[in-house]
Write a protein that holds these residues in place. Structure first.
Motif, PDB file in Angstrom:
ATOM      1  N   CYS A  34      -0.873  33.589 -25.378  1.00 21.35           N
ATOM      2  CA  CYS A  34      -0.134  34.263 -24.307  1.00 21.35           C
ATOM      3  C   CYS A  34       1.158  34.830 -24.879  1.00 21.35           C
ATOM      4  O   CYS A  34       2.201  34.799 -24.224  1.00 21.35           O
ATOM      5  CB  CYS A  34       0.199  33.271 -23.197  1.00 21.35           C
ATOM      6  SG  CYS A  34      -1.249  32.706 -22.310  1.00 21.35           S
ATOM      7  N   GLU A  35       1.116  35.299 -26.114  1.00 23.62           N
ATOM      8  CA  GLU A  35       2.310  35.838 -26.732  1.00 23.62           C
ATOM      9  C   GLU A  35       2.741  37.107 -25.997  1.00 23.62           C
ATOM     10  O   GLU A  35       1.922  37.764 -25.341  1.00 23.62           O
ATOM     11  CB  GLU A  35       2.031  36.154 -28.208  1.00 23.62           C
ATOM     12  CG  GLU A  35       1.656  34.952 -29.049  1.00 23.62           C
ATOM     13  CD  GLU A  35       0.188  34.557 -28.929  1.00 23.62           C
ATOM     14  OE1 GLU A  35      -0.597  35.325 -28.333  1.00 23.62           O
ATOM     15  OE2 GLU A  35      -0.177  33.470 -29.423  1.00 23.62           O
ATOM     16  N   PRO A  36       4.012  37.465 -26.119  1.00 29.11           N
ATOM     17  CA  PRO A  36       4.481  38.697 -25.477  1.00 29.11           C
ATOM     18  C   PRO A  36       3.669  39.897 -25.963  1.00 29.11           C
ATOM     19  O   PRO A  36       3.191  39.898 -27.103  1.00 29.11           O
ATOM     20  CB  PRO A  36       5.935  38.804 -25.946  1.00 29.11           C
ATOM     21  CG  PRO A  36       6.326  37.424 -26.363  1.00 29.11           C
ATOM     22  CD  PRO A  36       5.075  36.751 -26.834  1.00 29.11           C
ATOM     23  N   PRO A  37       3.527  40.920 -25.117  1.00 27.15           N
ATOM     24  CA  PRO A  37       2.754  42.109 -25.510  1.00 27.15           C
ATOM     25  C   PRO A  37       3.276  42.683 -26.837  1.00 27.15           C
ATOM     26  O   PRO A  37       4.479  42.826 -27.008  1.00 27.15           O
ATOM     27  CB  PRO A  37       3.003  43.098 -24.361  1.00 27.15           C
ATOM     28  CG  PRO A  37       3.403  42.251 -23.195  1.00 27.15           C
ATOM     29  CD  PRO A  37       4.074  41.033 -23.756  1.00 27.15           C
ATOM     30  N   GLY A  38       2.370  42.963 -27.723  1.00 27.39           N
ATOM     31  CA  GLY A  38       2.748  43.580 -28.999  1.00 27.39           C
ATOM     32  C   GLY A  38       3.175  42.596 -30.075  1.00 27.39           C
ATOM     33  O   GLY A  38       3.250  42.963 -31.250  1.00 27.39           O
ATOM     34  N   TRP A  39       3.447  41.348 -29.686  1.00 25.46           N
ATOM     35  CA  TRP A  39       3.962  40.369 -30.659  1.00 25.46           C
ATOM     36  C   TRP A  39       2.973  40.152 -31.794  1.00 25.46           C
ATOM     37  O   TRP A  39       3.330  40.193 -32.964  1.00 25.46           O
ATOM     38  CB  TRP A  39       4.278  39.055 -29.931  1.00 25.46           C
ATOM     39  CG  TRP A  39       4.975  38.023 -30.765  1.00 25.46           C
ATOM     40  CD1 TRP A  39       6.315  37.867 -30.936  1.00 25.46           C
ATOM     41  CD2 TRP A  39       4.348  36.977 -31.531  1.00 25.46           C
ATOM     42  NE1 TRP A  39       6.572  36.799 -31.757  1.00 25.46           N
ATOM     43  CE2 TRP A  39       5.392  36.237 -32.152  1.00 25.46           C
ATOM     44  CE3 TRP A  39       3.033  36.604 -31.769  1.00 25.46           C
ATOM     45  CZ2 TRP A  39       5.145  35.134 -32.967  1.00 25.46           C
ATOM     46  CZ3 TRP A  39       2.775  35.508 -32.599  1.00 25.46           C
ATOM     47  CH2 TRP A  39       3.825  34.790 -33.181  1.00 25.46           C
ATOM     48  N   MET A  40       1.723  39.924 -31.445  1.00 24.93           N
ATOM     49  CA  MET A  40       0.718  39.645 -32.481  1.00 24.93           C
ATOM     50  C   MET A  40       0.464  40.882 -33.337  1.00 24.93           C
ATOM     51  O   MET A  40       0.317  40.777 -34.558  1.00 24.93           O
ATOM     52  CB  MET A  40      -0.575  39.146 -31.827  1.00 24.93           C
ATOM     53  CG  MET A  40      -1.646  38.692 -32.796  1.00 24.93           C
ATOM     54  SD  MET A  40      -1.154  37.381 -33.951  1.00 24.93           S
ATOM     55  CE  MET A  40      -1.336  35.923 -32.922  1.00 24.93           C
ATOM     56  N   ASP A  41       0.432  42.045 -32.698  1.00 21.86           N
ATOM     57  CA  ASP A  41       0.223  43.275 -33.479  1.00 21.86           C
ATOM     58  C   ASP A  41       1.330  43.451 -34.516  1.00 21.86           C
ATOM     59  O   ASP A  41       1.077  43.797 -35.675  1.00 21.86           O
ATOM     60  CB  ASP A  41       0.202  44.499 -32.552  1.00 21.86           C
ATOM     61  CG  ASP A  41      -1.057  44.534 -31.694  1.00 21.86           C
ATOM     62  OD1 ASP A  41      -2.038  43.854 -32.078  1.00 21.86           O
ATOM     63  OD2 ASP A  41      -1.052  45.211 -30.659  1.00 21.86           O
ATOM     64  N   GLN A  42       2.559  43.204 -34.068  1.00 19.49           N
ATOM     65  CA  GLN A  42       3.681  43.352 -34.997  1.00 19.49           C
ATOM     66  C   GLN A  42       3.568  42.344 -36.136  1.00 19.49           C
ATOM     67  O   GLN A  42       3.790  42.671 -37.310  1.00 19.49           O
ATOM     68  CB  GLN A  42       4.995  43.158 -34.238  1.00 19.49           C
ATOM     69  CG  GLN A  42       6.203  43.478 -35.113  1.00 19.49           C
ATOM     70  CD  GLN A  42       7.523  43.144 -34.438  1.00 19.49           C
ATOM     71  OE1 GLN A  42       7.588  43.053 -33.210  1.00 19.49           O
ATOM     72  NE2 GLN A  42       8.564  42.955 -35.232  1.00 19.49           N
ATOM     73  N   ARG A  43       3.183  41.127 -35.786  1.00 14.62           N
ATOM     74  CA  ARG A  43       3.037  40.084 -36.812  1.00 14.62           C
ATOM     75  C   ARG A  43       1.983  40.502 -37.838  1.00 14.62           C
ATOM     76  O   ARG A  43       2.174  40.357 -39.047  1.00 14.62           O
ATOM     77  CB  ARG A  43       2.685  38.756 -36.134  1.00 14.62           C
ATOM     78  CG  ARG A  43       2.604  37.607 -37.087  1.00 14.62           C
ATOM     79  CD  ARG A  43       3.229  36.339 -36.558  1.00 14.62           C
ATOM     80  NE  ARG A  43       4.671  36.434 -36.421  1.00 14.62           N
ATOM     81  CZ  ARG A  43       5.483  35.369 -36.355  1.00 14.62           C
ATOM     82  NH1 ARG A  43       4.999  34.154 -36.383  1.00 14.62           N
ATOM     83  NH2 ARG A  43       6.785  35.527 -36.229  1.00 14.62           N
ATOM     84  N   ILE A  44       0.883  41.044 -37.341  1.00 18.07           N
ATOM     85  CA  ILE A  44      -0.181  41.485 -38.255  1.00 18.07           C
ATOM     86  C   ILE A  44       0.314  42.637 -39.135  1.00 18.07           C
ATOM     87  O   ILE A  44       0.119  42.645 -40.354  1.00 18.07           O
ATOM     88  CB  ILE A  44      -1.448  41.880 -37.460  1.00 18.07           C
ATOM     89  CG1 ILE A  44      -2.064  40.630 -36.812  1.00 18.07           C
ATOM     90  CG2 ILE A  44      -2.463  42.585 -38.363  1.00 18.07           C
ATOM     91  CD1 ILE A  44      -3.170  40.918 -35.805  1.00 18.07           C
ATOM     92  N   ASN A  45       1.011  43.598 -38.491  1.00 13.81           N
ATOM     93  CA  ASN A  45       1.518  44.749 -39.260  1.00 13.81           C
ATOM     94  C   ASN A  45       2.462  44.305 -40.369  1.00 13.81           C
ATOM     95  O   ASN A  45       2.392  44.804 -41.493  1.00 13.81           O
ATOM     96  CB  ASN A  45       2.259  45.722 -38.334  1.00 13.81           C
ATOM     97  CG  ASN A  45       1.308  46.440 -37.402  1.00 13.81           C
ATOM     98  OD1 ASN A  45       0.098  46.479 -37.656  1.00 13.81           O
ATOM     99  ND2 ASN A  45       1.846  46.990 -36.314  1.00 13.81           N
ATOM    100  N   GLU A  46       3.345  43.388 -40.045  1.00 12.50           N
ATOM    101  CA  GLU A  46       4.316  42.942 -41.039  1.00 12.50           C
ATOM    102  C   GLU A  46       3.621  42.200 -42.185  1.00 12.50           C
ATOM    103  O   GLU A  46       3.979  42.380 -43.354  1.00 12.50           O
ATOM    104  CB  GLU A  46       5.380  42.046 -40.383  1.00 12.50           C
ATOM    105  CG  GLU A  46       6.346  42.861 -39.526  1.00 12.50           C
ATOM    106  CD  GLU A  46       7.276  42.013 -38.655  1.00 12.50           C
ATOM    107  OE1 GLU A  46       8.058  42.607 -37.887  1.00 12.50           O
ATOM    108  OE2 GLU A  46       7.207  40.767 -38.740  1.00 12.50           O
ATOM    109  N   HIS A  47       2.626  41.388 -41.842  1.00 12.61           N
ATOM    110  CA  HIS A  47       1.886  40.699 -42.902  1.00 12.61           C
ATOM    111  C   HIS A  47       1.085  41.687 -43.748  1.00 12.61           C
ATOM    112  O   HIS A  47       0.961  41.533 -44.966  1.00 12.61           O
ATOM    113  CB  HIS A  47       0.960  39.624 -42.313  1.00 12.61           C
ATOM    114  CG  HIS A  47       1.660  38.344 -41.994  1.00 12.61           C
ATOM    115  ND1 HIS A  47       2.356  38.137 -40.816  1.00 12.61           N
ATOM    116  CD2 HIS A  47       1.819  37.200 -42.703  1.00 12.61           C
ATOM    117  CE1 HIS A  47       2.881  36.920 -40.824  1.00 12.61           C
ATOM    118  NE2 HIS A  47       2.573  36.330 -41.946  1.00 12.61           N
TER     119      HIS A  47
END
Lengths: 404, 404
Positions: B296-309
């Protein structure tokens, strides 16, 4: 694997294990009626609402979380600075030195320390001396490890006499090949605190037979006036024959953080760390930080906690003693009471089910602690005083009503 | 007990276990020089400073602590409302239903789930198929349980080809009597994500031979573009033959709370709960609460995490690839990279000691993950990008300098 295991031998050791009546599990067994559930009294464990955690514990947790990088991961045996803090205070408390590098491991609760210790010491087929009654996990872990528990009776029934471990039976167990004794002091569930003489004799027997002793002292800070506590590890037993388990989960109400420690024999600590590397890597890195307030409670805090528990103990004890057919021993240390009820018209299972269903009262069955204690119930009286007193009155009334 | 154990058989299984080079333990092995220690780069695990926990996780912990009474204790398998939350989201994530009452247990980290699962499934003497290379604890736990690991090779060396498990070897292991396969997907340490075909074939082989599969999907949410993840549990394998391990310790940076889950075969979950009752009673009652922000992470949080990794991955990968004699596969999922260094004039132990002592750089030795990976090192690149890039440049320079 399930069916394969079943066909290969009688059963996986876990299949014989019944945890349905263990503390915390009863909710799935007998639901309380809705109207009583909310305000029920759960004697299966202490109430951290009635006795809150050490002030400052949460702040330490928060600081650890904020520092993040420093705290999220630790050596498997725990953060060094936390071990240094605990080693210093446990040295002072027990009157025997603890080397923070070699003699201590931080574990997920004191339960974690118990499992790691026994797993490191017990080989399949070995004999292990276990006190009866004693904490139910002792014999269960020994059975899980495919070893053989040998019961050594603790005589606690006469409230006028000191609790006494049957040392002849212990000698017999050692002579029969048991190389390990596991006991809790104060005893769980009876509240017996072993006398200095008994501890000295246990230490001497362990030395004589080359046996190891694991002593669970989870409640050793909660001593009532008139009782002196004797630390086995400072009683002449060799350092490499003794392991002491401690933790802030009970008296200090830090159970929700899941941290405990084992101190003592470094060769056992080494094995425990290796097994912890396999089981859970480490106690929560943040939770370990709360140990820094342990043994450093505000002035008077522990005295007040003891006084409040003493008042509850005295009250509940008087209620049980005033009930015909009930025998009960005054708790010398810790917050457990282990009354024996009179013979009832209903089974012990039905009695507990009635308590839960009609009154929202949960107690732990005596037969969790050994064979032959079916008429006893264990109460953790670390509760709101008034609620606990009312609940015990209900237990006594129901027992009286159902007495044969 | 120590000497008795030693005389009874070769050694306690824990005595053969070497954890000195395992992630988090290196500090005791080779201290870094003072001037480099403070700002070192520790690739043995992710940096929760660089990638902080899910927003709101700590608030959930705090609420649980404040509610105290409700959260300090739980069923051994975890708070029901937490299991309900996780079951709902894991059902959706994996595309296969999870019953919160029977199919899930909350454990102290995903490591806890792995140990409980293997202990519940593996009998002494049993054969267990283990992928090579794979997470080091898999084979270690199997050895601790006195069972016999059978290595099944994962071919990952050719970066241009999909990683491929040797299914002939897996068939052979099953035919030889292995009734359990343990694997991580994405693979730790190589970052391989198994193709849909491979997963389907693993499921079919398990069905054919009546084998059980434990799949550790700790990193299955951190997928880079171009890779699709296939959940074994939704690939036709029977529910009672599959257990999936998940947790928020890695991508979501909640490692310090020590919570993970296992979902799947209810008869195994039952055994796991019984063993958890012996090992640590429960995952921290407060920590369990943080699982309520998982999935239930904030919208976009996981995408950003993936992009940064992904940016870090691409950068580090390019640096390794540009170094003569280094071979490395681009990570398809997770944050591990497993480069193989050229033959060096110093041993792999000396190379890592130099990195630590002179540069404060910690990596995990390849031979932790199986036999024959001594020239490889594992990096967890969930780090500050700049620091990680500089550290990898140093590793590459040192390797070049020391190449035979």
């Amino acid at each position: 694997m399930h069916s394969a295991a079943d066909s290969r031998e009688a059963a996986h050791p876990l299949d014989n294990l019944d945890i349905s009546s263990s503390p915390g599990q009863e909710k799935s067994l007998t639901p309380a009626r809705n109207e009583v559930a909310v305000d029920g009294t759960d004697f299966s464990h202490g109430d951290v609402g009635a006795f809150p955690p050490i002030p400052g514990a949460f702040d330490l947790y928060q600081q650890a979380f904020v520092e993040g990088r420093r705290y999220a991961y630790s050596h498997y045996r725990g953060h060094l600075h936390v071990r240094e803090h605990v080693a210093r205070h446990v040295s002072e408390f027990t009157g025997h030195p603890v080397d923070p590098s070699h003699d201590i491991i931080v574990t997920p609760g004191t339960q974690g320390a118990l499992f790691l210790a026994l797993s490191s010491l017990v080989e399949p087929g070995a004999k292990v001396a276990i006190v009866a009654p004693d904490y139910f996990a002792n014999s269960r872990i020994v059975a899980y490890l495919r070893a053989q528990p040998i019961a050594v009776t603790l005589h606690y029934e006469d409230p006028a006499r000191a609790g006494e471990l049957d040392l002849d039976a212990l000698t017999g167990a050692f002579a029969a090949g048991a190389q390990l004794l596991v006991l809790s002091n104060p005893n769980n569930p009876t509240g017996v605190v072993y006398s200095p003489t008994q501890i000295d004799e246990i230490a001497a027997l362990a030395e004589e037979y080359g046996a190891f002793v694991v002593v669970d002292q989870l409640y050793s800070r909660l001593m009532y006036p008139g009782t002196s506590f004797t630390h086995l590890r400072a009683s002449g037993i060799a350092d490499d024959r003794c392991l002491t388990l401690l933790g802030p989960s009970k008296t200090e109400s830090l159970s929700g953080f899941r941290v405990g420690v084992a101190v003592g024999a470094s060769h056992v600590i080494d094995r425990m760390e290796k097994l912890q590397a396999l089981i859970s890597l480490r106690a929560s890195g943040y939770s370990q930080a709360v140990l820094q307030c342990w043994f450093c409670e505000p002035p008077g805090w522990m005295d007040q906690r003891i006084n409040e528990h003493q008042a509850i103990r005295d009250d509940l004890h008087a209620r049980f003693r005033a009930t015909s057919g009930v025998t009960v021993r005054p708790t010398e240390g810790g917050s457990y009471m282990f009354p024996q009820l009179p013979p009832l018209r209903v089974s012990d299972v039905e009695f507990r089910a009635l308590l839960r269903r009609d009154h929202g009262i949960t107690v732990t069955p005596g037969n969790e602690f050994g064979i032959g204690y079916g008429r006893s119930i264990r109460l953790n009286f670390s509760q709101d005083h008034d609620k606990a007193a009312k609940a015990v009155s209900i237990i006594c009334e129901l027992a009286t009503e159902l007495t044969i």
